[in-house]
Design a protein around this motif. Structure first.
Motif, PDB file in Angstrom:
ATOM      1  N   ARG A  88       0.838  -1.187   0.000  1.00  0.00           N
ATOM      2  CA  ARG A  88       0.000   0.000   0.000  1.00  0.00           C
ATOM      3  C   ARG A  88       0.875   1.239   0.000  1.00  0.00           C
ATOM      4  O   ARG A  88       1.778   1.374   0.811  1.00  0.00           O
ATOM      5  CB  ARG A  88      -0.895   0.009   1.248  1.00  0.00           C
ATOM      6  CG  ARG A  88      -1.697   1.293   1.446  1.00  0.00           C
ATOM      7  CD  ARG A  88      -2.800   1.450   0.409  1.00  0.00           C
ATOM      8  NE  ARG A  88      -3.414   2.762   0.500  1.00  0.00           N
ATOM      9  CZ  ARG A  88      -4.486   3.052   1.250  1.00  0.00           C
ATOM     10  NH1 ARG A  88      -5.037   2.111   1.984  1.00  0.00           N
ATOM     11  NH2 ARG A  88      -4.989   4.262   1.253  1.00  0.00           N
ATOM     12  N   VAL A  89       0.629   2.125  -0.933  1.00  0.00           N
ATOM     13  CA  VAL A  89       1.265   3.431  -0.942  1.00  0.00           C
ATOM     14  C   VAL A  89       0.359   4.372  -1.720  1.00  0.00           C
ATOM     15  O   VAL A  89      -0.163   4.024  -2.777  1.00  0.00           O
ATOM     16  CB  VAL A  89       2.675   3.371  -1.563  1.00  0.00           C
ATOM     17  CG1 VAL A  89       2.627   2.903  -3.000  1.00  0.00           C
ATOM     18  CG2 VAL A  89       3.381   4.727  -1.476  1.00  0.00           C
ATOM     19  N   SER A 112       5.108  -1.086  -4.503  1.00  0.00           N
ATOM     20  CA  SER A 112       4.725  -1.449  -3.135  1.00  0.00           C
ATOM     21  C   SER A 112       4.779  -2.957  -2.933  1.00  0.00           C
ATOM     22  O   SER A 112       5.135  -3.437  -1.856  1.00  0.00           O
ATOM     23  CB  SER A 112       3.338  -0.899  -2.802  1.00  0.00           C
ATOM     24  OG  SER A 112       2.309  -1.596  -3.481  1.00  0.00           O
ATOM     25  N   GLN A 137      -3.277 -10.493   3.171  1.00  0.00           N
ATOM     26  CA  GLN A 137      -3.927  -9.325   3.761  1.00  0.00           C
ATOM     27  C   GLN A 137      -5.230  -9.110   3.005  1.00  0.00           C
ATOM     28  O   GLN A 137      -5.224  -8.913   1.792  1.00  0.00           O
ATOM     29  CB  GLN A 137      -3.026  -8.103   3.657  1.00  0.00           C
ATOM     30  CG  GLN A 137      -3.516  -6.894   4.441  1.00  0.00           C
ATOM     31  CD  GLN A 137      -2.506  -5.767   4.402  1.00  0.00           C
ATOM     32  OE1 GLN A 137      -2.653  -4.819   3.643  1.00  0.00           O
ATOM     33  NE2 GLN A 137      -1.458  -5.868   5.215  1.00  0.00           N
ATOM     34  N   ILE A 291      -8.231  -6.002   7.099  1.00  0.00           N
ATOM     35  CA  ILE A 291      -8.359  -4.551   7.189  1.00  0.00           C
ATOM     36  C   ILE A 291      -9.726  -4.163   6.656  1.00  0.00           C
ATOM     37  O   ILE A 291     -10.082  -4.527   5.524  1.00  0.00           O
ATOM     38  CB  ILE A 291      -7.271  -3.840   6.364  1.00  0.00           C
ATOM     39  CG1 ILE A 291      -5.881  -4.243   6.868  1.00  0.00           C
ATOM     40  CG2 ILE A 291      -7.434  -2.333   6.410  1.00  0.00           C
ATOM     41  CD1 ILE A 291      -4.751  -3.695   6.021  1.00  0.00           C
ATOM     42  N   TYR A 299      -8.830  -2.872  12.204  1.00  0.00           N
ATOM     43  CA  TYR A 299      -8.130  -3.907  11.439  1.00  0.00           C
ATOM     44  C   TYR A 299      -7.446  -4.810  12.455  1.00  0.00           C
ATOM     45  O   TYR A 299      -7.121  -4.381  13.570  1.00  0.00           O
ATOM     46  CB  TYR A 299      -7.112  -3.295  10.472  1.00  0.00           C
ATOM     47  CG  TYR A 299      -6.122  -2.356  11.098  1.00  0.00           C
ATOM     48  CD1 TYR A 299      -4.909  -2.827  11.602  1.00  0.00           C
ATOM     49  CD2 TYR A 299      -6.387  -0.988  11.193  1.00  0.00           C
ATOM     50  CE1 TYR A 299      -3.996  -1.967  12.175  1.00  0.00           C
ATOM     51  CE2 TYR A 299      -5.476  -0.115  11.775  1.00  0.00           C
ATOM     52  CZ  TYR A 299      -4.285  -0.612  12.262  1.00  0.00           C
ATOM     53  OH  TYR A 299      -3.385   0.248  12.846  1.00  0.00           O
ATOM     54  N   CYS A 382       4.599   8.603   5.385  1.00  0.00           N
ATOM     55  CA  CYS A 382       4.068   7.368   4.781  1.00  0.00           C
ATOM     56  C   CYS A 382       2.597   7.131   5.092  1.00  0.00           C
ATOM     57  O   CYS A 382       2.015   6.137   4.645  1.00  0.00           O
ATOM     58  CB  CYS A 382       4.887   6.167   5.230  1.00  0.00           C
ATOM     59  SG  CYS A 382       6.491   6.041   4.418  1.00  0.00           S
ATOM     60  N   CYS A 383       1.985   8.011   5.870  1.00  0.00           N
ATOM     61  CA  CYS A 383       0.527   7.994   6.084  1.00  0.00           C
ATOM     62  C   CYS A 383       0.039   6.686   6.717  1.00  0.00           C
ATOM     63  O   CYS A 383      -1.039   6.188   6.394  1.00  0.00           O
ATOM     64  CB  CYS A 383      -0.204   8.258   4.773  1.00  0.00           C
ATOM     65  SG  CYS A 383       0.250   9.818   3.984  1.00  0.00           S
ATOM     66  N   GLY A 384       0.847   6.136   7.621  1.00  0.00           N
ATOM     67  CA  GLY A 384       0.436   4.933   8.326  1.00  0.00           C
ATOM     68  C   GLY A 384       0.697   3.642   7.588  1.00  0.00           C
ATOM     69  O   GLY A 384       0.330   2.571   8.067  1.00  0.00           O
ATOM     70  N   HIS A 385       1.342   3.715   6.408  1.00  0.00           N
ATOM     71  CA  HIS A 385       1.634   2.516   5.614  1.00  0.00           C
ATOM     72  C   HIS A 385       3.138   2.413   5.379  1.00  0.00           C
ATOM     73  O   HIS A 385       3.581   2.101   4.282  1.00  0.00           O
ATOM     74  CB  HIS A 385       0.875   2.565   4.289  1.00  0.00           C
ATOM     75  CG  HIS A 385      -0.610   2.667   4.459  1.00  0.00           C
ATOM     76  ND1 HIS A 385      -1.399   1.595   4.794  1.00  0.00           N
ATOM     77  CD2 HIS A 385      -1.452   3.734   4.369  1.00  0.00           C
ATOM     78  CE1 HIS A 385      -2.660   1.983   4.887  1.00  0.00           C
ATOM     79  NE2 HIS A 385      -2.716   3.273   4.642  1.00  0.00           N
TER      80      HIS A 385
END
Length: 444
Positions: A88-89, A112, A137, A291, A299, A382-385
């Motif tokens: 994820r990006v 990613s 995932q 998630i 999640y 990275c916004c949590g990822h």
């Protein structure tokens, strides 16, 4: 464990001397003192900074590399994540196609995926094995809006020739005994993020990288000689030829010209080790992490020792005046945990913790040279990822510094969009996050 004011995650202890072997009596690394010199200085001993140092030392063993942290390795976000290692990006793939075009969107996703694979390989290389579990995932939904969003993403993947299988409700039920309507399946893994960060720090030390801790960066300025940069810390100065500032959301406090990287606190809880049959019912047998498609909905994943780790809920804009907001989010998460599965009704929650992430307004990281400062790079947002992408960013920066070669992807940039947040605007952002949390409550 009673409910703490500020919790510790269920991972290994962070902030210790990376030169000491695992299990040995350890102390924090020494502080910056006096005037020091280095070829390359990396500020930040999280995954991004340590990946940069590791790949730099691997590419050019002759470099004198120093890593400096405000505390020590894994003391920040890299030691406080939930250990989800997935591809994820940036924005969802259908939005990426609209913003950047199909060719770039496809490259973004494949980058990613490659980051996940390389992180798993890195774990094996630095000796992190027992906590790494490869598997799946699943991004799933229980709402009509979620179904529509996943359908758009599935169509975009198909148009781009990318293999992201669609799962029915029955398919998801085969993996985890929690009801969802549909989902998308990604090849992924889970791991102990603090264990990876600590092992990477030890691997760097074995390559000759020097570590200094308890030294927050105060300022940077060009060296008076005209070559390199001076980095100022409370106890002294480091004169360096090149610098990498892997400081994530601390960019704002330092006044770095990287646009807006919001410092958000996100939250998680973990249970006691669960019985084997409960672990299997929650995806542990298949190595499945789930998630919810809603941004703030919970999640979850299981750990090798049988705990359930659950994250999500409303982020808090840092700094926060006290722990009351975190306590409310932990309570919200615990309530959702109880509703996941009947077997969790009496499970003891033993760990509650928060971690700071860097969030940009367009959802993309910032990885590039700092404007106005020669030979200084910034990595963050990275916004949590960031688990897989931080490792990838470090490898990218190391290559750029040693070979002058730079990839061209949307997050390889020097700044994010600017979004000034004066005092009066902070309550508005908090209200928006609260509304999102209410939406998440209807999704579970």
């Amino acid at each position: 464990m009673t409910r703490p004011a500020a919790g510790r995650p269920c991972w290994t202890t962070p902030g210790q001397d990376p030169a000491a072997p695992p299990g040995a009596e350890q102390a924090p690394p020494p502080r910056v003192s006096g005037v020091l010199d280095a070829d390359v200085t990396v500020v930040g001993a999280g995954l991004a900074g340590l990946s940069t140092a590791y790949h730099l030392a691997d590419r050019d063993p002759s470099l004198d590399i120093v890593v400096v942290d405000a505390e020590g390795p894994a003391a920040g976000a890299s030691g406080r994540g939930t250990g989800l290692l997935g591809p994820r990006v940036g924005p969802p793939v259908d939005r990426a196609v609209r913003r950047f075009g199909p060719d770039v969107a496809r490259r973004m996703y494949l980058a990613s995926v490659d980051a996940v694979e390389r992180t798993v390989e890195l774990c094996a290389r630095v000796g992190v094995t027992g906590t790494v579990r490869t598997g799946e995932q699943v991004v799933a939904t229980r709402t009509a809006d979620g179904l529509a969003a996943l359908a758009r993403q599935s169509a975009a993947y198909r148009d781009l020739g990318l293999d992201v299988p669609v799962l029915s409700a029955a398919d998801i039920r085969d993996r985890t005994d929690v009801p969802y309507h549909a989902g998308l399946s990604y090849r992924a893994a889970t791991l102990d993020p603090a264990a990876l960060t600590g092992a990477l720090a030890r691997a760097c030390a074995a390559k000759g990288v020097r570590f200094l801790g308890n030294s927050p960066l105060l300022a940077l300025r060009p060296d008076s000689s005209g070559a390199g940069t001076c980095l100022a810390f409370p106890g002294g100065t480091v004169r360096t030829g090149k610098a990498v500032l892997a400081v994530n959301a601390a960019a704002g406090n330092l006044g770095l010209p990287v646009g807006t990287v919001l410092p958000l606190l996100v939250h998680a809880v973990a249970t006691e080790p669960l019985p084997e049959e409960v672990r299997r019912a929650l995806g542990g047998g298949a190595g499945c992490a789930l998630i919810d498609a809603h941004p703030l909905a919970p999640y979850f994943r299981t750990t090798p020792d049988g705990r359930l780790v659950l994250g999500g809920g409303r982020p808090l804009l840092a700094p926060v005046p006290d722990d009351s907001g975190a306590v409310q989010v932990w309570a919200w998460l615990e309530e959702r945990l109880r509703r996941l599965h009947p077997a969790l009704a009496e499970a003891e929650v033993t760990h509650r913790w928060s971690g700071r992430i860097g969030m940009t307004t367009d959802g993309l990281p910032v990885v590039g040279p700092l404007r106005g400062h020669r030979d200084v790079w910034y990595v963050g947002g990275c916004c949590g990822h960031g688990l897989a992408m931080s490792v990838a960013h470090g490898a990218h920066v190391a290559r750029a510094l040693t070979e002058g070669v730079r990839d061209r992807l949307p997050w390889h940039r020097s700044r994010a969009p600017r979004a000034p947040l004066p005092g009066p605007a902070r309550p508005l952002l908090g209200a928006a996050l609260h509304l999102m949390e209410r939406g998440a409550a209807t999704a579970v």
